[in-house]
Design a protein around this motif. Structure first.
Motif, PDB file in Angstrom:
ATOM      1  N   ARG A   1      26.335  -7.237  11.481  1.00 13.83           N
ATOM      2  CA  ARG A   1      27.698  -7.804  11.452  1.00 13.83           C
ATOM      3  C   ARG A   1      28.479  -7.228  10.283  1.00 13.83           C
ATOM      4  O   ARG A   1      28.008  -7.272   9.155  1.00 13.83           O
TER       5      ARG A   1
ATOM      6  N   GLN B   1      24.694 -11.408  22.470  1.00 15.11           N
ATOM      7  CA  GLN B   1      23.716 -10.505  21.840  1.00 15.11           C
ATOM      8  C   GLN B   1      22.702  -9.987  22.867  1.00 15.11           C
ATOM      9  O   GLN B   1      22.225  -8.853  22.778  1.00 15.11           O
TER      10      GLN B   1
ATOM     11  N   GLN C   1      30.813  -9.985  17.413  1.00 14.12           N
ATOM     12  CA  GLN C   1      29.989 -11.123  16.988  1.00 14.12           C
ATOM     13  C   GLN C   1      30.482 -11.691  15.651  1.00 14.12           C
ATOM     14  O   GLN C   1      30.507 -12.899  15.454  1.00 14.12           O
TER      15      GLN C   1
ATOM     16  N   MET D   1      24.522  -0.688  16.304  1.00 13.87           N
ATOM     17  CA  MET D   1      25.812  -1.250  16.673  1.00 13.87           C
ATOM     18  C   MET D   1      26.420  -2.036  15.520  1.00 13.87           C
ATOM     19  O   MET D   1      25.749  -2.872  14.904  1.00 13.87           O
TER      20      MET D   1
HETATM   21  N1  TRP Z   1      22.852 -11.076  15.011  1.00 18.33           N
HETATM   22  C1  TRP Z   1      22.680  -9.883  14.230  1.00 18.33           C
HETATM   23  C2  TRP Z   1      22.906 -10.250  12.769  1.00 18.33           C
HETATM   24  O1  TRP Z   1      23.419 -11.284  12.461  1.00 18.33           O
HETATM   25  C3  TRP Z   1      23.628  -8.789  14.616  1.00 18.33           C
HETATM   26  C4  TRP Z   1      23.485  -8.308  16.038  1.00 18.33           C
HETATM   27  C5  TRP Z   1      24.446  -8.351  17.000  1.00 18.33           C
HETATM   28  C6  TRP Z   1      22.348  -7.702  16.613  1.00 18.33           C
HETATM   29  N2  TRP Z   1      23.989  -7.809  18.141  1.00 18.33           N
HETATM   30  C7  TRP Z   1      22.707  -7.394  17.963  1.00 18.33           C
HETATM   31  C8  TRP Z   1      21.073  -7.389  16.167  1.00 18.33           C
HETATM   32  C9  TRP Z   1      21.806  -6.795  18.832  1.00 18.33           C
HETATM   33  C10 TRP Z   1      20.178  -6.781  17.035  1.00 18.33           C
HETATM   34  C11 TRP Z   1      20.536  -6.492  18.357  1.00 18.33           C
HETATM   35  O2  TRP Z   1      22.571  -9.471  11.900  1.00 18.33           O
END
Ligand code: TRP
Length: 350
Positions: free
Chosen positions: A10, A137, A47, A42
């Motif tokens: 993020r 996600q 997010q 990514m």
């Molecule tokens: N949720 C992850 C974080 O807070 C970020 C993230 C978004 C992510 N999409 C993802 C991680 C897909 C792995 C795969 O750091």
């Protein structure tokens, strides 16, 4: 079978040493091993907006910064496709269909989301998009046929939810998704670097970290102010290693050859710790040693950053091209999804 690797981050602040040893160094290692078909990283701006909807600037300003941080810290854009989540609108369509396969009560049980809700103090102001980000996600992961997701253990619940979605989708419609696996950091200390203030975790919100973009003087000053052993007042006092941030960092970053280079009175960390415990070793000496080690790590990262900043258009061009590439992959998956669900009525009407 070779893997398709995807990780996400993020963009809510500059990356710090905690990210470096928890996530980035693992990605760099994987990248250099080369046993994968595809490797994607990514920048999860959509997010990040799920709890920053009114704070777009914070996210926006960090997207390019995170790209720069990643490359400066060793991610090779020739091997790894770095892209921006919002450049791939197909992810939103996929999320939408997945949302129908997940119950509200299941979302509310996600332990990481629960913890985040507590931290953020949303009560009646919980954005729906925040509650459902684990579903989005899952789309991030599945749109690109990911098999392996390198991430911290806080992402375990996300992977679990993603796997449930795979199972539900495949058994409801047709088996088009493969089960992804998480890949956790190899050691516990690496997984969670404490903050300079002795708090459990280095984090941008606590402001207790060393950023990869901090200049030399800032890094030194932060180390000089780091939490050690509050009872180690005089140099002659015996000191404690446990909970002493400077030693925790040395455990992670120090190698025997650093002693020959910067502190030749000792052979290794065990000897240094022994002297500190016994008394007669001052904090300043240990801190200067740690500073030398961290500057050695950060100097080339800083140099690379300066080079990228001077050619910033190249970074934008790369992100633009990678967006195109990822849209194409995701669109192919969306079409498979339409076929599986039977919502492809107009497919042959070109
Ligand atoms: N949720 C992850 C974080 O807070 C970020 C993230 C978004 C992510 N999409 C993802 C991680 C897909 C792995 C795969 O750091």
């Amino acid at each position: 079978m070779a893997e398709t690797i995807l990780s996400g981050i993020r963009p809510t602040g500059n990356l710090h040493l905690g990210h470096y040893c928890g996530a980035i160094s693992q990605l760099v290692e994987l990248q250099n091993k080369g046993s994968y078909d595809n490797f994607f990283v990514m920048i999860a701006d959509a997010q990040a907006l799920t709890d920053n909807a009114k704070n777009v600037d914070k996210v926006k300003n960090n997207v390019i910064q995170v790209a720069i941080d990643l490359i400066s810290a060793g991610i090779d854009p020739n091997k790894v496709t770095i892209f921006i989540q919002s450049q791939v609108p197909q992810l939103h369509e996929m999320t939408d269909y997945f949302l129908n396969l997940v119950t509200l009560s299941r979302l509310k049980r996600n332990p990481t989301v629960k913890e985040e809700l507590k931290q953020r103090g949303f009560e009646n102001s919980l954005p729906v998009g925040f509650l459902t980000y684990p579903v989005s996600q899952a789309a991030d992961i599945l749109a690109f046929s990911t098999t392996l997701v390198p991430a911290g253990d806080d992402q375990n619940p996300m992977l679990e939810q993603c796997r449930e979605i795979v199972h539900t989708f495949n058994s409801t419609y047709a088996s088009i998704f493969t089960m992804p696996k998480i890949m956790l950091p190899s050691s516990k200390t690496q997984a969670r670097l404490p903050g300079l203030d002795g708090k459990l975790k280095m984090s941008k919100s606590a402001g207790n970290g060393i950023n990869l973009c901090d200049d030399e003087a800032t890094v030194k000053q932060k180390i000089m102010n780091a939490y050690t052993d509050p009872n180690h007042i005089k140099v002659s006092d015996p000191g404690q290693i446990e909970g002493n941030v400077v030693f925790t960092y040395l455990d992670v970053f120090c190698k025997d050859e650093h002693f020959a280079k910067y502190l030749p009175d000792y052979k290794n960390l065990a000897e240094l710790k022994e002297h500190y415990r016994r008394g007669g070793l001052g904090d300043v000496k240990v801190k200067i040693f740690l500073n030398n080690i961290l500057q050695e790590l950060l100097t080339p990262i800083r140099a690379k950053r300066a080079e990228l900043e001077n050619n910033i258009d190249n970074v934008y061009d790369m992100l633009f091209e990678n967006g195109k590439k990822m849209r194409k992959i995701a669109q192919a998956k969306i079409e498979q999804m339409h076929d599986a669900m039977g919502i492809n009525y107009l497919k042959y009407r070109k």
